[in-house]
Design an enzyme around this catalytic site. Structure first.
Site, PDB file in Angstrom:
ATOM      1  N   HIS A  99      -7.417  45.574 -32.031  1.00 33.16           N
ATOM      2  CA  HIS A  99      -8.608  44.884 -31.528  1.00 33.16           C
ATOM      3  C   HIS A  99      -8.690  44.902 -30.011  1.00 33.16           C
ATOM      4  CE1 HIS A  99      -5.397  41.820 -31.813  1.00 33.16           C
ATOM      5  NE2 HIS A  99      -5.955  41.271 -30.748  1.00 33.16           N
ATOM      6  N   HIS A 125      -4.753  42.051 -21.230  1.00 33.97           N
ATOM      7  CA  HIS A 125      -5.557  42.863 -22.132  1.00 33.97           C
ATOM      8  C   HIS A 125      -7.022  42.710 -21.754  1.00 33.97           C
ATOM      9  CE1 HIS A 125      -5.288  38.862 -24.090  1.00 33.97           C
ATOM     10  NE2 HIS A 125      -6.548  39.092 -24.392  1.00 33.97           N
ATOM     11  N   HIS A 127     -11.381  42.692 -22.793  1.00 28.32           N
ATOM     12  CA  HIS A 127     -12.473  42.492 -23.747  1.00 28.32           C
ATOM     13  C   HIS A 127     -13.755  43.056 -23.136  1.00 28.32           C
ATOM     14  CE1 HIS A 127     -10.343  39.703 -26.498  1.00 28.32           C
ATOM     15  NE2 HIS A 127      -9.676  39.375 -25.394  1.00 28.32           N
ATOM     16  N   HIS A 144      -7.822  39.497 -19.387  1.00 26.55           N
ATOM     17  CA  HIS A 144      -7.064  38.273 -19.620  1.00 26.55           C
ATOM     18  C   HIS A 144      -5.610  38.495 -19.245  1.00 26.55           C
ATOM     19  CE1 HIS A 144     -10.124  36.780 -22.869  1.00 26.55           C
ATOM     20  NE2 HIS A 144     -10.566  36.663 -21.624  1.00 26.55           N
ATOM     21  N   THR A 210      -8.930  33.518 -28.027  1.00 28.28           N
ATOM     22  CA  THR A 210     -10.257  33.973 -28.456  1.00 28.28           C
ATOM     23  C   THR A 210     -10.167  34.940 -29.627  1.00 28.28           C
ATOM     24  OG1 THR A 210     -10.279  35.805 -26.853  1.00 28.28           O
ATOM     25  CG2 THR A 210     -11.173  33.676 -26.128  1.00 28.28           C
TER      26      THR A 210
END
Length: 267
Positions: A99, A125, A127, A144, A210
Site C-alpha cells: 500500500h 513513507h 501517500h 510521513h 491512517t
C-alpha cells in the site's frame, strides 16, 4: 483566548496523549494489504475498514482518527517550545509494503524531542495525494516520518508537497524506488536531514495511524510550508506499489471537536 490559557490547554492535550496505551505503533500497520483498498464506496474501501477485521473497528468508531482538515477556523495559536531535531546518517533499506513505499533505518538515524520526550526516527513513507488537507486544499503528496519513544509512544511528522521542482531527497532514492519489488533493497547510508523541511510553522494534534488498524494515540505534527515534487517522482512512487494502491490516501476524518494547535513564532 490568551497565550497562557492556550498553553494550559496544550498541556491538557499532551496529558491526553500520554493517557493512550503504551503500545509501539511504528510497525503495527497491517502487513496484508489485500484485505483492504483505498477505493471509496466499495466493500473493502475506507468507509468499511472497521468491518473487515474486528481488530480494525476503531477505524470506524474512534474519536481520534487521522487524517483531518487543518482549517484556520479550528486551530489555536500556541507559544511553547516546539521541538528539537537531532537526525544523523544511518544504514537504510527501501521496502514495498503493497500500500506504500517505505524507507526504514536499520541504524540510529537520530531523534526528535517533544516536551522532554525523545522519539527515535524509525521509517518514512509516502501517500499520494496528501492525506491531510489545509483549509480544504489537498496537495499532490505527503511524506510521513514515523518516530517512536522508549515507552512505545508514536510521533509522526507530515510534510506536504505540490508539483514543481524535483525533490532532492527523492531524487537520490529514485533508482531504489524503481528497483524495489517483493524484497527490500539496501540503500546504503541515508541521511534524514536531506528531507529538508521547514520547522518554524506547523500544526499539532492527537490522531491515529491512517492505515488499518487505525490505532489511536499518535502525536501528529504537520509542517505548514509546502515543498515541491516532480511528476516523475510521483509516478515512480505510484507505479512501484501494488495495483489498486496507486493512490493511497485515506479520506479526511471527522475531527470530533479535537483541538488543533498551530505554532507560529511570528505571532
Amino acid at each position: 483566548m490568551g497565550s497562557n490559557t492556550n498553553t494550559i490547554f496544550f498541556f491538557a492535550l499532551f496529558f491526553i496523549y500520554l493517557s493512550f496505551p503504551e503500545i509501539s505503533l511504528a510497525n503495527s500497520e497491517v502487513d496484508d494489504e489485500t484485505s483492504f483498498t483505498y477505493e471509496q464506496k466499495t466493500e473493502k474501501g475506507p468507509e468499511g475498514w472497521g468491518q473487515i477485521n474486528p481488530e480494525w473497528k476503531v477505524c470506524n468508531t474512534g474519536r481520534f482518527q487521522s487524517p483531518i482538515d487543518l482549517t484556520n477556523e479550528r486551530v489555536s495559536l500556541i507559544h511553547d517550545q516546539a521541538w528539537n531535531r537531532q537526525y544523523q546518517p544511518a544504514p537504510a533499506v527501501i521496502t514495498n509494503r503493497g500500500h506504500d513505499i517505505m524507507v526504514s533505518w536499520k541504524g540510529d538515524a537520530g531523534k526528535i524531542t517533544i516536551r522532554q520526550t525523545d522519539f527515535k526516527l524509525v521509517q518514512c513513507h509516502w501517500h499520494s495525494p496528501s492525506e491531510h488537507t489545509v483549509n480544504g486544499t489537498r496537495y499532490d503528496l505527503e511524506l510521513h516520518m514515523v518516530h517512536t519513544s522508549a515507552r512505545g509512544r508514536t510521533a509522526v511528522i507530515g510534510v506536504l508537497y505540490k508539483l514543481g521542482k524535483p525533490n532532492e531527497f527523492l531524487t537520490k532514492l529514485l533508482n531504489g524506488i524503481k528497483a524495489v519489488g517483493n524484497k527490500e533493497v539496501d540503500l546504503g547510508v541515508i541521511d534524514p536531514r536531506e528531507i529538508r523541511f521547514q520547522t518554524r510553522k506547523f500544526y499539532r494534534y492527537i490522531g491515529s495511524l491512517t492505515v488499518p488498524p487505525c490505532t489511536e494515540g499518535v502525536l501528529w505534527t504537520v509542517v505548514k510550508r509546502v515543498n515541491t515534487i516532480s511528476m516523475e517522482q510521483i509516478t515512480a512512487l505510484r507505479e512501484a506499489v501494488d495495483d489498486g494502491f496507486e493512490t493511497n490516501s485515506r479520506p479526511v476524518q471527522d475531527s470530533k471537536g479535537r483541538s488543533v494547535w498551530f505554532y507560529d513564532p511570528n505571532v
